[in-house]
Design a protein around this motif. Structure first.
Motif, PDB file in Angstrom:
ATOM      1  N   SER A 243       0.786  -1.394  -0.371  1.00  0.00           N
ATOM      2  CA  SER A 243      -0.241  -0.089  -0.093  1.00  0.00           C
ATOM      3  C   SER A 243       0.982   1.562  -0.214  1.00  0.00           C
ATOM      4  O   SER A 243       2.225   1.157   1.217  1.00  0.00           O
ATOM      5  CB  SER A 243      -0.839   0.028   1.547  1.00  0.00           C
ATOM      6  N   PRO A 244       0.588   2.132  -0.900  1.00  0.00           N
ATOM      7  CA  PRO A 244       1.222   3.602  -0.420  1.00  0.00           C
ATOM      8  C   PRO A 244       0.911   4.577   0.589  1.00  0.00           C
ATOM      9  O   PRO A 244       1.695   5.247   0.245  1.00  0.00           O
ATOM     10  CB  PRO A 244       0.517   3.949  -2.208  1.00  0.00           C
ATOM     11  N   GLN A 245       0.603   4.360   0.986  1.00  0.00           N
ATOM     12  CA  GLN A 245      -0.574   4.657   2.064  1.00  0.00           C
ATOM     13  C   GLN A 245       1.013   4.163   3.585  1.00  0.00           C
ATOM     14  O   GLN A 245       1.081   5.153   4.624  1.00  0.00           O
ATOM     15  CB  GLN A 245      -1.892   4.271   2.970  1.00  0.00           C
ATOM     16  N   SER A 246       1.663   3.423   2.688  1.00  0.00           N
ATOM     17  CA  SER A 246       2.880   2.842   4.352  1.00  0.00           C
ATOM     18  C   SER A 246       4.387   2.610   3.875  1.00  0.00           C
ATOM     19  O   SER A 246       5.148   1.950   4.676  1.00  0.00           O
ATOM     20  CB  SER A 246       2.789   1.359   5.179  1.00  0.00           C
ATOM     21  N   SER A 247       4.253   2.960   2.314  1.00  0.00           N
ATOM     22  CA  SER A 247       5.566   1.563   2.093  1.00  0.00           C
ATOM     23  C   SER A 247       5.403   2.469   0.246  1.00  0.00           C
ATOM     24  O   SER A 247       5.314   3.127  -0.134  1.00  0.00           O
ATOM     25  CB  SER A 247       4.799   0.181   1.010  1.00  0.00           C
ATOM     26  N   GLY A 248       7.409   2.771   1.065  1.00  0.00           N
ATOM     27  CA  GLY A 248       7.819   3.630   0.117  1.00  0.00           C
ATOM     28  C   GLY A 248       7.896   2.820  -2.068  1.00  0.00           C
ATOM     29  O   GLY A 248       7.736   3.665  -2.497  1.00  0.00           O
ATOM     30  N   THR A 249       8.078   1.192  -1.237  1.00  0.00           N
ATOM     31  CA  THR A 249       7.461   1.063  -2.711  1.00  0.00           C
ATOM     32  C   THR A 249       6.872   0.833  -3.399  1.00  0.00           C
ATOM     33  O   THR A 249       6.943   0.891  -4.606  1.00  0.00           O
ATOM     34  CB  THR A 249       7.889  -0.472  -2.163  1.00  0.00           C
ATOM     35  N   ALA A 250       6.268   0.765  -3.040  1.00  0.00           N
ATOM     36  CA  ALA A 250       4.326   0.963  -3.601  1.00  0.00           C
ATOM     37  C   ALA A 250       4.842   2.816  -4.056  1.00  0.00           C
ATOM     38  O   ALA A 250       4.081   2.830  -5.728  1.00  0.00           O
ATOM     39  CB  ALA A 250       2.913   0.933  -2.444  1.00  0.00           C
ATOM     40  N   TYR A 251       4.601   3.984  -3.421  1.00  0.00           N
ATOM     41  CA  TYR A 251       5.001   4.932  -4.362  1.00  0.00           C
ATOM     42  C   TYR A 251       6.644   4.964  -5.106  1.00  0.00           C
ATOM     43  O   TYR A 251       5.485   5.878  -6.154  1.00  0.00           O
ATOM     44  CB  TYR A 251       5.628   5.528  -3.469  1.00  0.00           C
ATOM     45  N   ALA A 252       6.788   4.350  -5.385  1.00  0.00           N
ATOM     46  CA  ALA A 252       7.728   4.117  -6.525  1.00  0.00           C
ATOM     47  C   ALA A 252       7.545   3.160  -7.686  1.00  0.00           C
ATOM     48  O   ALA A 252       7.001   4.207  -8.706  1.00  0.00           O
ATOM     49  CB  ALA A 252       9.212   2.786  -5.926  1.00  0.00           C
ATOM     50  N   MET A 253       6.402   2.231  -7.354  1.00  0.00           N
ATOM     51  CA  MET A 253       5.823   1.833  -8.292  1.00  0.00           C
ATOM     52  C   MET A 253       4.515   2.687  -9.187  1.00  0.00           C
ATOM     53  O   MET A 253       4.676   3.085 -10.131  1.00  0.00           O
ATOM     54  CB  MET A 253       4.778   0.519  -7.928  1.00  0.00           C
ATOM     55  N   ILE A 254       3.722   4.112  -8.388  1.00  0.00           N
ATOM     56  CA  ILE A 254       3.118   5.145  -8.339  1.00  0.00           C
ATOM     57  C   ILE A 254       3.727   6.121  -9.861  1.00  0.00           C
ATOM     58  O   ILE A 254       3.633   6.086 -10.537  1.00  0.00           O
ATOM     59  CB  ILE A 254       2.809   5.242  -7.476  1.00  0.00           C
ATOM     60  N   MET A 255       4.422   6.881  -9.270  1.00  0.00           N
ATOM     61  CA  MET A 255       5.966   7.285  -9.336  1.00  0.00           C
ATOM     62  C   MET A 255       6.510   7.169 -11.504  1.00  0.00           C
ATOM     63  O   MET A 255       6.308   7.254 -12.149  1.00  0.00           O
ATOM     64  CB  MET A 255       7.156   7.829  -9.197  1.00  0.00           C
TER      65      MET A 255
END
Length: 336
Positions: A165-177
């Motif tokens: 979840s991008p709410q708790s994980s930098g990994t998921a935020y990297a995926m979004i970006m």
């Protein structure tokens, strides 16, 4: 008596030379603040010591505390090198005037995203995003093996995929970006909304999907690849897939601190860590980090970096817009 006097003089001279040599040897040391996990950092730096004879004194500090300590000590630096932490942290350190320029000759072999153009930091490993899949299980169930981000939208995967979840994980935020950089922001959000029915679970941890892949709770997992590489290396029947459109990545870097007392040793580490020999250590010591050199493989059965399409993005801008992007994800993808 004269003979004895000459002998004593010779001995004294020899002792002086030995003393100077011992002093020179003792000066071959390096103080490192490491934000790489302790086990992997020790394995890598021990190999550096074997290769160069330079003794390393390592202090483990995660990224935030490392930055704070380096800034607090800038008037009298107690370390020579900051080793590890994502490259964006080193960009901040550079902008705060905490580091100095030195670009090792081998950095010429690295892609632009793995080095500072002014030489204030150089990346030495990276972790690309990827899919971990149980290909045999998918085939047994008559489902295709995904090869791209677009493939993940197949209705055959409904409720099957795990990602953080991008709410708790930098990994998921990297995926979004990565998706934003690939498709543009609005199209990326349309994609993630379409993907949502196929998501079984948005895990709290960035490594949660690989753990659940290992116990068969999911057949398709998305995250940074080290944990997938480890599963493959240990004989687990998983495959690592790098989607055809390209993947984002995190790149860990090193900087030489301004005012470093052991500057020659610090430069030697920079030279070694991006050399072919230094990069091969990542695989030999089973760090499961991906080399930043395109001519060094991450391990048996894995492609060299030159065969993976990498997607980079403006990491400073990504940090500035993180709250807005995640809020949009919650509203548009989760519908909350």
């Amino acid at each position: 008596m004269k003979k004895h006097g000459r002998l004593l003089t010779v001995l004294a001279g020899a002792l002086l030379v030995l003393s100077l040599l011992a002093g020179a040897a003792a000066s071959k040391e390096l103080v490192v603040y490491s934000s790489v996990d302790e086990e992997n950092a020790k394995n890598i730096l021990d190999e550096f010591s074997k290769a160069t004879g330079i003794r390393v004194n390592m202090v483990f500090l995660s990224s935030g505390p490392a930055m704070s300590r380096i800034e607090a000590e800038k008037g009298n630096p107690q370390a020579d090198v900051w080793f590890g932490a994502p490259s964006e942290n080193h960009i901040v350190a550079k902008n705060r005037g905490l580091t100095q320029s030195y670009l090792p000759p081998s950095a010429a072999d690295l892609a632009a995203g793995f080095k500072d153009p002014e030489g204030c930091w150089v990346a030495f490993y990276m972790n690309p995003l990827g899919f971990g899949v149980l290909a045999d299980e998918l085939k047994k169930d008559g489902k295709p093996v995904p090869a791209s981000w677009k493939d993940l939208l197949d209705p055959a995967y409904k409720g099957m995929i795990q990602m953080p979840s991008p709410q708790s994980s930098g990994t998921a935020y990297a995926m979004i970006m990565t998706l934003v950089e690939t498709y543009g922001e609005d199209e990326a959000f349309k994609y993630m909304k379409a993907l949502n029915p196929n998501i079984q679970t948005y895990t709290q941890s960035g490594t949660g999907p690989s753990k659940n892949l290992a116990i068969g709770e999911t057949q398709i997992a998305i995250q940074f690849t080290p944990a997938f590489l480890k599963l493959v290396d240990e004989g687990f029947p998983a495959s690592v897939i790098f989607p055809a459109e390209g993947v984002g990545f995190e790149a860990a870097a090193m900087s030489i601190l301004k005012g470093a007392k052991n500057i020659d040793s610090a430069k030697a580490l920079a030279d070694w860590i991006v050399s072919v020999d230094g990069q091969k250590v990542l695989s030999a010591k089973k760090t499961y980090f991906f080399p930043v050199r395109s001519d060094v493989s991450a391990g048996k059965g894995l492609p060299p970096l030159s065969e993976i399409k990498l997607i980079d993005y403006d990491r400073i801008r990504a940090a500035q817009e993180k709250k807005r992007i995640i809020d949009r994800w919650v509203t548009e993808v989760l519908g909350q």
